[in-house]
Design an enzyme around this catalytic site. Structure first.
Site, PDB file in Angstrom:
ATOM      1  N   GLY A 527     -94.411  18.055 -44.889  1.00 49.85           N
ATOM      2  CA  GLY A 527     -93.969  18.680 -46.124  1.00 49.85           C
ATOM      3  C   GLY A 527     -92.462  18.752 -46.150  1.00 49.85           C
ATOM      4  O   GLY A 527     -91.779  18.587 -45.151  1.00 49.85           O
ATOM      5  N   ALA A 530     -87.438  23.395 -50.268  1.00 55.75           N
ATOM      6  CA  ALA A 530     -86.073  23.840 -50.484  1.00 55.75           C
ATOM      7  C   ALA A 530     -85.388  24.167 -49.162  1.00 55.75           C
ATOM      8  O   ALA A 530     -84.179  24.099 -49.046  1.00 55.75           O
ATOM      9  CB  ALA A 530     -86.082  25.071 -51.374  1.00 55.75           C
ATOM     10  N   VAL A 534     -90.999  20.103 -42.891  1.00 51.25           N
ATOM     11  CA  VAL A 534     -92.026  20.709 -42.063  1.00 51.25           C
ATOM     12  C   VAL A 534     -92.733  19.629 -41.259  1.00 51.25           C
ATOM     13  O   VAL A 534     -93.064  18.569 -41.785  1.00 51.25           O
ATOM     14  CB  VAL A 534     -93.071  21.440 -42.937  1.00 51.25           C
ATOM     15  CG1 VAL A 534     -94.035  22.220 -42.058  1.00 51.25           C
ATOM     16  CG2 VAL A 534     -92.385  22.365 -43.922  1.00 51.25           C
ATOM     17  N   LYS A 551     -91.161  24.404 -39.299  1.00 51.75           N
ATOM     18  CA  LYS A 551     -90.249  24.200 -40.424  1.00 51.75           C
ATOM     19  C   LYS A 551     -88.828  24.180 -39.892  1.00 51.75           C
ATOM     20  O   LYS A 551     -88.337  25.161 -39.350  1.00 51.75           O
ATOM     21  CB  LYS A 551     -90.430  25.331 -41.438  1.00 51.75           C
ATOM     22  CG  LYS A 551     -89.621  25.138 -42.699  1.00 51.75           C
ATOM     23  CD  LYS A 551     -89.735  26.338 -43.623  1.00 51.75           C
ATOM     24  CE  LYS A 551     -91.096  26.474 -44.241  1.00 51.75           C
ATOM     25  NZ  LYS A 551     -91.201  25.784 -45.519  1.00 51.75           N
ATOM     26  N   ASP A 646     -90.410  31.672 -55.619  1.00 52.50           N
ATOM     27  CA  ASP A 646     -90.705  30.251 -55.792  1.00 52.50           C
ATOM     28  C   ASP A 646     -92.212  30.004 -55.698  1.00 52.50           C
ATOM     29  O   ASP A 646     -92.661  29.160 -54.927  1.00 52.50           O
ATOM     30  CB  ASP A 646     -89.942  29.422 -54.754  1.00 52.50           C
ATOM     31  CG  ASP A 646     -89.788  27.963 -55.190  1.00 52.50           C
ATOM     32  OD1 ASP A 646     -90.131  27.653 -56.356  1.00 52.50           O
ATOM     33  OD2 ASP A 646     -89.346  27.143 -54.375  1.00 52.50           O
TER      34      ASP A 646
END
Ligand SMILES: *[C@@H]1O[C@H](CO)[C@@H](O)[C@H](O)[C@H]1NC(C)=O
Ligand SMILES: *[C@@H]1O[C@H](CO)[C@@H](O)[C@H](O)[C@H]1NC(C)=O
Length: 807
Positions: A527, A530, A534, A551, A646
């Site tokens: 992934g 912002a 990841v 992450k 978000d």
């Protein structure tokens, strides 16, 4: 000058004489037969005694702890070492222990000092030789006849294999855990009355508690009709043979067994009795495939008033894959043994009954409830209120210091005492569990830090549970939490707990090297967001293998780096909710800043919702409710309010049960555009951000409500908020509102039969969505209200037009 040669010769002699003096095993095995006088020593490279076809091996199996060995029988030709029998009640022995086959005593096991540890007991006759049969049976043969004096098949442990028989009074014991072969809590017994039963037992006294599976092969009116043998035939079918010769199938006859396979049935350490097969010839590394298992639902089938349940005391059982239980301590509780998720959970606070005389209102300041839907501990009642409302239920439990949990269902309230037993979560239970906790004592993220920290230091072990006793550093949070939009609550009890807990570390701090290894050099990207990229990783130790998501934070601009990063990590690590992705730890080394999360196997909602395969309506509605609950928690139930900023499908991840889990929360402060206290930098993603970001007004938790409204529209319609501009479709939120006004809700869910049938839910969800996307943030309901409306706890009022009135 010739020292070198001399040295070599010397070494050779030493080596040779050692070999001669201390053989690891005698070479007396031919074609499965082992002669009396043979022996073997427990070392890494001892050759086991093989069956003629080498399908099975008998010998010392080295355990994860390399100094320990288990005298055992295992499948010799498959890579995944599967043990089917073990000696010495599953107690391993140390290196250089010795096994001898003697004419008088049969098998004798000695420790390195020569003391006897175990023997194949009950042998009075002389043994001629022993034989490792291709069936998996190890037999000692009598001198002078070819009959068996002793056989492993007659002394089973936790497994039987095809061709093996369980006679009346026969017992299988489960192991303690995956890697501990000592006798555990579960038993499979063929009773003398003819029934095959599964039951929990008391580990100390072996007292058998109520059975959780009964074959029903006992006929009180006609004993010749009762069962007396469990037969596992060579084709892989298991059945109970009755005294009159009739058979009663265990393996359903309708199942077609794959031929040329190994068949075994094992009573798992988690109490499930499962039949498996494994192809005999294969490429790669196939697994054992489950064929059939009992009980059908171990979480629901264990119901005895006494004894530990499928999961330990205070623990909650959910049925996972292959009918295996998955245990999870409820909020407010943590595992007693952090390495054993199947064990009991201890409460994070104990009610002292001192608060009893307080008024309800002040009790509300001290205690709160966590709601768990579809959860129950059916055997721990001490009080029942009927009729009752949910409010009465909550207040009664609040005021009663014995009440640990209350279950509310329809119009009844059951109050429960500790320890809670037989905890289960199941869709059909309905109702909800209200778990009382002391505010500020959450989150009880697993065991107390001191235990875990010691363990990590001493053994370097990874525990999947986030390290941490939780409340450390809370003072920082009280002062500032999320950058510019801070809301803080100043209450007495927070201050007290804070003072008590500011000591010791509170998260698992990973080394960069560890994460580099776990992710195989940051190889598999799963992934990008912002905050950075990841990666998938695997943490492995002797006990567990945990998949993680790492992450790497790359776009962080922080002034007071160290402190702020850790403060944020602290905030996140204090969250504990089933609809949030859990933080396991972090790395803060040089320029490396990373967060380590539990891995969500089903990926993000974005990929599933807009993919080819449509998510079912019921899954979508559940996810909506799940996300709403996660947000209620972030907004209202954490010690420090967390505004996500978000919310979008990319940030909703799904665990293996398709529970929606919010990710990326609590990071707002780390992505600081500039450090000013004004809201110049818009956080969020186009298509989901609330209009107030563009106005000069304060930002509040209502921004999340707006984004949630958009997400809800997407969940209802399976359409993206921002379609390709080329497609010329209307803006999603406007389209939803238009359909609502024009009473054409069915066009929102074209071809979605389930949604069309469930038009009541559809309508209320659409109305809730319209409430959420109100441009005027003051009109938007709180997430708590939203959650209650989605769950049908409160009625959804008619929503107003979402747009600013143009006057
Ligand atoms: C091995 O097991 C099979 C099947 O039970 C049996 O027929 C055979 O006699 C056994 N072999 C020996 C040597 O005991
Ligand atoms: C297995 O568990 C039992 C009981 O908890 C314990 O006494 C024993 O030492 C354990 N064995 C190993 C090898 O860890």
């Amino acid at each position: 000058m010739n020292f070198h040669n001399y040295h070599n010769t010397y070494l050779f002699l030493v080596f040779f004489s050692t070999l001669f003096l201390l053989p690891f095993s005698s070479f007396s095995q031919v074609n499965g037969t082992v002669q009396v006088g043979s022996f073997m020593t427990a070392t890494e490279d001892t050759t086991p005694w093989l069956s003629p076809s080498s399908d099975f091996a008998f010998g010392f199996s080295q355990l994860k702890d390399k100094n320990l060995f288990l005298l055992a029988i295992w499948y010799n030709k498959i890579p995944d070492k599967t043990i089917i029998w073990y000696a010495n009640d599953g107690q391993p022995v140390s290196q250089r222990s010795r096994l001898e086959l003697s004419a008088q005593g049969g098998l004798n096991l000695y420790d390195p000092q020569g003391r006897s540890i175990w023997s194949s007991v009950g042998i009075t006759e002389e043994v001629a030789y022993s034989f490792m049969n291709d069936t998996g049976n190890f037999v000692l043969i009598r001198t002078g006849s070819s009959t068996a004096v002793w056989e492993s098949f007659k002394n089973p442990t936790d497994t039987i294999v095809s061709t093996q028989i369980i006679e009346s009074d026969g017992v299988l014991f489960s192991k303690q855990s995956e890697n501990n072969f000592s006798k555990g809590h579960f038993q499979l017994r063929l009773l003398r009355d003819g029934n095959l039963v599964l039951n929990i037992r008391d580990i100390v006294t072996n007292y058998a508690y109520d059975a959780y599976y009964i074959s029903g092969t006992y006929d009180p009116s006609n004993s010749s009709n009762s069962g007396f043998q469990v037969i596992y035939d060579s084709t892989g079918y298991m059945f109970i043979r009755r005294r009159n010769g009739q058979r009663s199938d265990l393996t359903p006859n309708s199942l077609i067994m794959p031929p040329d396979s190994y068949y075994r049935a094992t009573l798992g350490f988690d109490g499930v009795f499962t039949q498996y097969h494994h192809p005999k010839s294969f490429t790669g590394n196939p697994n054992w495939t489950p064929i059939w298992s009992k009980p059908d639902n171990i979480c629901l089938n264990i119901n005895g008033v006494k004894g530990i349940g499928a999961c330990g005391y205070n623990n909650v059982c959910t049925l996972g894959d292959n009918k295996r239980p998955v245990c999870e301590c409820p909020i407010g509780f943590s595992l007693i043994d952090p390495n054993n998720t199947y064990g009991s959970c201890k409460p994070s606070f104990t009610s002292s009954c001192r608060d009893e005389e307080l008024e309800v209102d002040s009790l509300k300041d001290v205690y709160d409830f966590q709601e768990l839907l579809d959860t129950d501990w059916p055997t721990s009642d001490y009080r029942q209120l009927n009729p009752s409302s949910e409010q009465l239920c909550r207040e009664s439990c609040l005021q009663d210091c014995f009440c640990a949990v209350a279950i509310f269902r329809v119009d009844t309230c059951w109050m429960k005492k500790l320890p809670l037993s037989n905890g289960r979560k199941d869709q059909n239970l309905n109702g909800k569990a209200l778990i009382k906790y002391r505010k500020g004592s959450l989150p009880p993220l697993a065991p107390p830090s001191t235990m875990i920290t010691n363990q990590i230091q001493k053994q370097g072990q990874w525990t999947i549970i986030l390290v941490g006793s939780v409340l450390l550093g809370t003072s920082f949070f009280i002062i500032f939490c999320l950058g510019f939009f801070i809301v803080y609550k100043k209450k007495k009890y927070i201050q007290t707990t804070t003072a008590e807990t500011i000591a010791g570390g509170n998260q698992r701090c990973f080394q960069y090297r560890e994460l580099l290894e776990a992710t195989d050099g940051f190889k598999e990207e799963i992934g990008r967001g912002a905050f950075g990229t990841v990666y998938k990783g695997v943490m492995q130790n002797t006990l567990t293998r945990t998949t993680i998501a790492v992450k790497k934070l790359d776009s962080i601009v922080i002034q007071d780096k160290e402190k702020e990063f850790r403060t944020e990590v602290n905030t996140i690590s204090q969250t504990y909710h089933k609809n949030l992705v859990r933080l396991l730890g972090f790395c803060d080394e040089g320029q490396h800043r990373m967060l380590v999360y539990e891995f969500m196997s089903k990926g993000s909602l974005a990929s599933l919702l807009f993919g080819n395969e449509k998510l079912s309506w019921s899954l979508r509605t559940e996810m909506a409710i799940g996300v709403a609950r996660g947000l209620v928690y972030l907004h209202d139930e954490c010690i420090t309010q967390i505004i996500h900023c978000d919310i979008k499908p990319q940030n909703i991840l799904l665990d293996e049960n398709y529970n929606a889990r919010i990710s990326d929360f609590g990071l707002a402060k780390l992505l600081v555009i500039n450090q000013s206290k004004t809201n110049t930098g818009i956080r969020g993603t186009k298509g989901y951000v609330a209009p107030e970001w563009f106005r000069n007004v304060p930002i509040s938790a209502k921004v999340d409500v707006y984004s949630f409204g958009v997400l809800l529209c997407e969940l209802i319609t399976c359409r993206r908020s921002l379609e390709d501009v080329m497609e010329d479709k209307p803006i999603l939120t406007e389209w939803v509102y238009d359909c609502y006004i024009e009473r054409k809700l069915e066009s929102l869910v074209r071809n979605d039969e389930a949604a069309l049938v469930d038009n009541k839910t559809l309508k209320s969800f659409v109305m809730v969505a319209i409430w959420c996307i109100q441009e005027d943030s003051s009109i938007r309901p709180s997430m708590r209200k939203v959650s209650q409306m989605l769950e049908g706890i409160v009625q959804v009022p008619i929503p107003p037009c979402p747009y600013w009135s143009t006057n």
